[in-house]
Scaffold this motif. Structure first.
Motif: not given
Length: 121
Positions: A50-58
């Motif tokens: 999962h990758i948000p528009s900003g922030g860290s991946t999961n």
């Protein structure tokens, strides 16, 4: 209104690599989170990365250190680089995205049609 199209699946031997890509098209104002899920026969669909528009991946624990998710916001595209593939990675992989189609619109969730990844032992 919004379509997600995955490409890059196929058959690979254990230890090999594949790169999936998913392009979003249609009436897109913005895309917040994007992700990859997979579903193996007889199993529930599960989150892979999962990758948000900003922030860290999961990442799912089972793929940490082997898979890498990335995105190109200019192309509305998300990628999944899969290395050191194992037979247990065999599944249909689905792209997922949270999309706003206008400034005043709420987010809606969209799925791609899926692409088959088969890893032979």
């Amino acid at each position: 209104q919004v379509h997600l199209v995955e490409v890059g699946g196929g058959l690979v031997q254990a230890g090999g690599s594949l790169r999936l890509s998913c392009a979003a098209s249609g009436s897109i104002f913005s895309i917040t989170a994007m992700g990859w899920y997979r579903q193996a026969p007889g199993k529930q669909r599960e989150l892979v990365a999962h990758i948000p528009s900003g922030g860290s991946t999961n990442y799912a624990d089972s793929v940490k250190g082997r898979f890498t998710i990335s995105r190109d916001n200019a192309k509305n595209t998300v990628y999944l680089q899969m290395n050191s593939l194992k037979p247990e990675d065999t599944a249909v992989y689905y792209c997922n995205a949270d999309v706003r189609i206008g400034y005043y619109s709420r987010e809606s969730n969209y799925w791609g049609q899926g692409t088959q990844v088969t890893v032979s032992s």
